[in-house]
Design an enzyme around this catalytic site. Structure first.
Site, PDB file in Angstrom:
ATOM      1  CG  HIS A  29      -1.904   0.915   1.222  1.00  0.00           C
ATOM      2  ND1 HIS A  29      -3.090   1.029   1.790  1.00  0.00           N
ATOM      3  CD2 HIS A  29      -2.032   2.233   0.616  1.00  0.00           C
ATOM      4  CE1 HIS A  29      -4.024   1.902   1.665  1.00  0.00           C
ATOM      5  NE2 HIS A  29      -3.139   2.981   1.036  1.00  0.00           N
ATOM      6  CG  HIS A  31      -1.506   6.210  -2.382  1.00  0.00           C
ATOM      7  ND1 HIS A  31      -2.716   6.250  -3.378  1.00  0.00           N
ATOM      8  CD2 HIS A  31      -1.792   5.542  -1.229  1.00  0.00           C
ATOM      9  CE1 HIS A  31      -3.533   5.455  -2.588  1.00  0.00           C
ATOM     10  NE2 HIS A  31      -3.062   5.319  -1.311  1.00  0.00           N
ATOM     11  CG  HIS A 209      -7.788   3.492  -0.283  1.00  0.00           C
ATOM     12  ND1 HIS A 209      -7.237   2.774  -1.228  1.00  0.00           N
ATOM     13  CD2 HIS A 209      -6.910   4.201   0.449  1.00  0.00           C
ATOM     14  CE1 HIS A 209      -5.764   3.182  -1.218  1.00  0.00           C
ATOM     15  NE2 HIS A 209      -5.706   4.044  -0.045  1.00  0.00           N
ATOM     16  CD  GLU A 212      -7.640   6.558   4.762  1.00  0.00           C
ATOM     17  OE1 GLU A 212      -8.391   6.458   3.547  1.00  0.00           O
ATOM     18  OE2 GLU A 212      -6.306   7.165   4.743  1.00  0.00           O
ATOM     19  CG  ASP A 290      -1.626   5.484   2.923  1.00  0.00           C
ATOM     20  OD1 ASP A 290      -1.938   5.524   1.531  1.00  0.00           O
ATOM     21  OD2 ASP A 290      -2.484   6.239   3.560  1.00  0.00           O
ATOM     22  CG  ASP A 291      -0.143   8.884   0.575  1.00  0.00           C
ATOM     23  OD1 ASP A 291       0.101   8.931  -0.810  1.00  0.00           O
ATOM     24  OD2 ASP A 291      -1.154   8.583   1.300  1.00  0.00           O
TER      25      ASP A 291
HETATM   26  N1  ADE Z   1      -4.850   8.705  -1.884  1.00  0.00           N
HETATM   27  C1  ADE Z   1      -3.480   8.480  -1.489  1.00  0.00           C
HETATM   28  N2  ADE Z   1      -3.775   8.249  -0.062  1.00  0.00           N
HETATM   29  C2  ADE Z   1      -4.955   7.877   0.063  1.00  0.00           C
HETATM   30  C3  ADE Z   1      -5.603   7.603   1.249  1.00  0.00           C
HETATM   31  N3  ADE Z   1      -4.716   7.326   2.353  1.00  0.00           N
HETATM   32  N4  ADE Z   1      -6.783   7.454   1.293  1.00  0.00           N
HETATM   33  C4  ADE Z   1      -7.433   7.573   0.266  1.00  0.00           C
HETATM   34  N5  ADE Z   1      -6.828   8.145  -0.786  1.00  0.00           N
HETATM   35  C5  ADE Z   1      -5.441   8.239  -0.951  1.00  0.00           C
HETATM   36 ZN    ZN Z   2      -3.854   4.661   0.653  1.00  0.00          ZN
END
Ligand code: ADE
Ligand code: ZN
Length: 349
Positions: A29, A31, A209, A212, A290-291
């Site tokens: 996971h 991005h 997703h 969350e 994630d990011d």
């Molecule tokens: N796009 C990038 N990170 C995300 C996240 N945590 N939740 C939803 N969309 C995303």
């Molecule tokens: Zn994500």
């Protein structure tokens, strides 16, 4: 925001940290646009003649204070505006894979958001060719394998998702699956049931997703309307005992992202993160970043935060690493090889 539980001695923590560094693992996971570091944002802006609304790297970092998912998404989509050329996407991917390799990462399945780029005039082919070039070079340089997952932006409509799937057609032999990301609440999975069905017919894997920020019902929808192979996040599944039982029974992999959850206020404190409880309930949880450029850390930083906050044991780290291979879209033989590598490492350390 509290990260440290005070659980365990400093020596024990250092021991686990050393163990973690060499532990073979996969990331499921991530991005790729969320790995854009502020320094790189500046460099790309400069080489592409893009003006940023920030005067310095410090100013960018100061803007990374979020109280919910949408706060982050607004900044994340704006940041992606500096990505224009194939070289940008290749360099972005390479920088991520270098960090993954340093963290003992062997394999990654990375998301990209084509609509973020095609909607501002960057062709799909520029994005895909750049990322695929970075992935190939990462394998040659560091031996890290990877797969690409195309995410549909759920705040946009079904027609736009179908158009994106059509644009991806020439690349479908190099894209392993489709996903669903962006603003969750108000954009339930069922909105994309038909495009996911079309993607399945094309032989693509399916992830979304769910849970969350959205309720357990969205996780049910991801399972029953989209027929996903994995759930991204899934935290709020724990509010529904029947759903937990089903996820455990079906062996559904959850791609959990501890630092993201903390930064986006999905959890208020790492000591109360659900990761440990998920494992205790028999859920196939994995750890992911994630990011990472926005949430304060890459893959091992996420493991470390969970170790510190939840007092994870060595056995739990091993389980998480095994889950990361088992839940991947590698072949059965490749999954078995990854799991065997984890077991051999655990036995030797
Ligand atoms: N796009 C990038 N990170 C995300 C996240 N945590 N939740 C939803 N969309 C995303
Ligand atoms: Zn994500």
């Amino acid at each position: 925001m509290q990260l440290w539980s005070g659980a365990g001695t400093i020596a024990a923590m250092q021991d686990l940290d050393a163990f973690l560094k060499g532990l073979p693992k996969a990331e499921l996971h991530l991005h790729i646009e969320g790995s854009l570091e502020p320094e790189q944002m500046f460099a790309f802006a400069q080489r592409n003649g893009v003006t940023l609304p920030y005067a310095s790297v410090e100013e960018i970092r100061a803007a990374y204070s979020f109280s919910r998912l949408q706060d982050f998404l607004d900044i994340y989509y704006a940041g992606a505006g500096v990505l224009l050329t194939e070289a940008d996407f290749k360099d972005l991917a390479l920088a991520y894979f270098e960090r993954l390799a340093a963290d003992g990462g062997r394999h990654a399945e990375i998301f990209f958001d084509p609509q973020t780029h095609t909607d501002r005039g960057v062709p799909f082919s520029v994005v895909a060719d750049g990322l695929l070039a970075g992935m190939a070079e990462a394998q040659a340089r560091w031996g890290v394998t990877s797969k690409l997952i195309l995410c549909f932006l759920r705040h946009l409509d079904e027609d736009a998702a179908f158009a994106t799937l059509a644009a991806a057609e020439p690349y479908l032999d190099r894209i392993v699956g489709v996903g669903l990301d962006s603003s969750e609440v108000g954009n339930p999975p069922a909105k994309f049931a038909r495009v996911f069905a079309a993607a399945k017919v094309k032989g693509l894997k399916l992830v979304a997703h769910a849970g969350e920020e959205g309720p357990p019902e969205y996780v049910y929808e991801a399972l029953d309307a989209l027929h996903v192979d994995r759930i991204d996040h899934g935290n709020r599944s724990l509010e529904d005992a029947a759903l937990v039982a089903r996820l455990a029974r079906e062996g559904m992999t959850l791609t959990v992202c501890p630092l993201s959850n903390l930064k986006l206020c999905v959890v208020d404190d790492m000591t109360r993160h659900p990761l440990k409880r998920m494992l205790e309930l028999g859920l196939h949880a994995t750890v992911n970043s994630d990011d990472p450029a926005y949430f304060g850390g890459y893959l091992n930083d996420n493991y470390r935060a969970a170790i510190a906050g939840l007092g994870l044991s060595k056995a739990e780290l091993v389980q998480l690493a095994k889950n990361s291979f088992a839940g991947s879209f590698l072949s059965e033989a490749e999954k078995a090889a990854g799991i065997a590598e984890v077991e051999a490492y655990a036995a030797a350390h």
